[in-house]
Design an enzyme around this catalytic site. Sequence first.
Site, PDB file in Angstrom:
ATOM      1  N   ASP A 110     -39.184  70.288 -36.911  1.00  0.00           N
ATOM      2  CA  ASP A 110     -37.614  70.348 -37.224  1.00  0.00           C
ATOM      3  C   ASP A 110     -36.722  69.244 -36.608  1.00  0.00           C
ATOM      4  OD1 ASP A 110     -35.761  72.954 -38.282  1.00  0.00           O
ATOM      5  OD2 ASP A 110     -34.742  71.526 -37.399  1.00  0.00           O
ATOM      6  N   ILE A 111     -36.125  68.726 -37.326  1.00  0.00           N
ATOM      7  CA  ILE A 111     -35.045  67.665 -36.983  1.00  0.00           C
ATOM      8  C   ILE A 111     -34.069  67.985 -35.493  1.00  0.00           C
ATOM      9  CG2 ILE A 111     -33.221  67.535 -38.492  1.00  0.00           C
ATOM     10  CD1 ILE A 111     -33.759  64.402 -38.745  1.00  0.00           C
ATOM     11  N   HIS A 114     -27.912  82.447 -44.015  1.00  0.00           N
ATOM     12  CA  HIS A 114     -28.308  81.136 -43.352  1.00  0.00           C
ATOM     13  C   HIS A 114     -29.140  80.211 -43.595  1.00  0.00           C
ATOM     14  CE1 HIS A 114     -25.716  83.242 -40.313  1.00  0.00           C
ATOM     15  NE2 HIS A 114     -26.530  84.267 -40.153  1.00  0.00           N
ATOM     16  N   HIS A 127     -38.942  77.600 -46.593  1.00  0.00           N
ATOM     17  CA  HIS A 127     -39.393  77.133 -45.438  1.00  0.00           C
ATOM     18  C   HIS A 127     -39.674  78.248 -44.491  1.00  0.00           C
ATOM     19  CE1 HIS A 127     -35.137  76.406 -45.564  1.00  0.00           C
ATOM     20  NE2 HIS A 127     -34.966  76.779 -43.828  1.00  0.00           N
TER      21      HIS A 127
HETATM   22  P1  5GP Z   1     -32.555  77.106 -42.794  1.00  0.00           P
HETATM   23  O1  5GP Z   1     -31.233  77.057 -42.098  1.00  0.00           O
HETATM   24  O2  5GP Z   1     -32.489  76.446 -44.032  1.00  0.00           O
HETATM   25  O3  5GP Z   1     -33.384  77.893 -42.570  1.00  0.00           O
HETATM   26  O4  5GP Z   1     -33.038  75.663 -41.816  1.00  0.00           O
HETATM   27  C1  5GP Z   1     -32.990  74.373 -42.187  1.00  0.00           C
HETATM   28  C2  5GP Z   1     -33.574  73.567 -41.287  1.00  0.00           C
HETATM   29  O5  5GP Z   1     -34.126  72.289 -41.647  1.00  0.00           O
HETATM   30  C3  5GP Z   1     -32.864  73.545 -39.827  1.00  0.00           C
HETATM   31  O6  5GP Z   1     -33.373  73.931 -38.860  1.00  0.00           O
HETATM   32  C4  5GP Z   1     -32.610  71.774 -39.955  1.00  0.00           C
HETATM   33  O7  5GP Z   1     -32.762  71.413 -38.481  1.00  0.00           O
HETATM   34  C5  5GP Z   1     -34.003  71.449 -40.909  1.00  0.00           C
HETATM   35  N1  5GP Z   1     -33.590  70.078 -41.242  1.00  0.00           N
HETATM   36  C6  5GP Z   1     -32.801  69.612 -42.247  1.00  0.00           C
HETATM   37  N2  5GP Z   1     -33.008  68.477 -42.711  1.00  0.00           N
HETATM   38  C7  5GP Z   1     -34.034  68.260 -41.977  1.00  0.00           C
HETATM   39  C8  5GP Z   1     -34.455  66.749 -42.112  1.00  0.00           C
HETATM   40  O8  5GP Z   1     -34.305  65.822 -42.977  1.00  0.00           O
HETATM   41  N3  5GP Z   1     -35.891  66.665 -41.263  1.00  0.00           N
HETATM   42  C9  5GP Z   1     -36.199  67.822 -40.663  1.00  0.00           C
HETATM   43  N4  5GP Z   1     -37.398  67.400 -40.074  1.00  0.00           N
HETATM   44  N5  5GP Z   1     -35.852  68.776 -40.627  1.00  0.00           N
HETATM   45  C10 5GP Z   1     -34.449  68.846 -41.263  1.00  0.00           C
END
Ligand code: 5GP
Length: 134
Positions: free
Chosen positions: A28-29, A90, A97
């Site tokens: 995760d970034i 969220h 994912h």
């Molecule tokens: P959500 O809130 O949708 O469950 O989490 C999305 C996750 O994707 C976040 O933890 C965010 O840091 C990660 N994320 C978003 N864009 C990118 C990206 O371009 N690369 C990576 N490796 N992670 C990402």
Amino acid sequence: MTIFAKIISGEIPCHRVYEDQHVLAFLDIGPVSDGHLLVIPKEARAQLDELSDESAAAIGRVLPRLARAVMKATGATSYNILQNNGAAAHQAVMHVHFHIIPRIGSAGLGVGWNAGRLDASRAGELVAKMQAAL
Ligand code: 5GP
């Protein structure tokens, strides 16, 4: 097209940990803790309930193995699997994912848990409705 579709296609780079025919796992970034891993199906679906049995099975097969790898790499012995569906829950990236988030000291997932009490008649209704929907 979501950012994760671009990562799958290689248009956007990632720190890839694992890949097979159906699944990709990468760091995760914006890690909540060191070693925070994302596990995604290659199938482009927004929510878990939309996923094919084939993709779901492929993810289920590798999740424990990936969790073990996160634990070995970080030394964590506790971790959370987080899987958000819908903006109200969220979800920011609308491609299914799973987060594997190790607990390392005080770093890790903060969880708000507003526990109620299960009502017996409501439980009966819910079981009947869910079973009818399966
Ligand atoms: P959500 O809130 O949708 O469950 O989490 C999305 C996750 O994707 C976040 O933890 C965010 O840091 C990660 N994320 C978003 N864009 C990118 C990206 O371009 N690369 C990576 N490796 N992670 C990402």
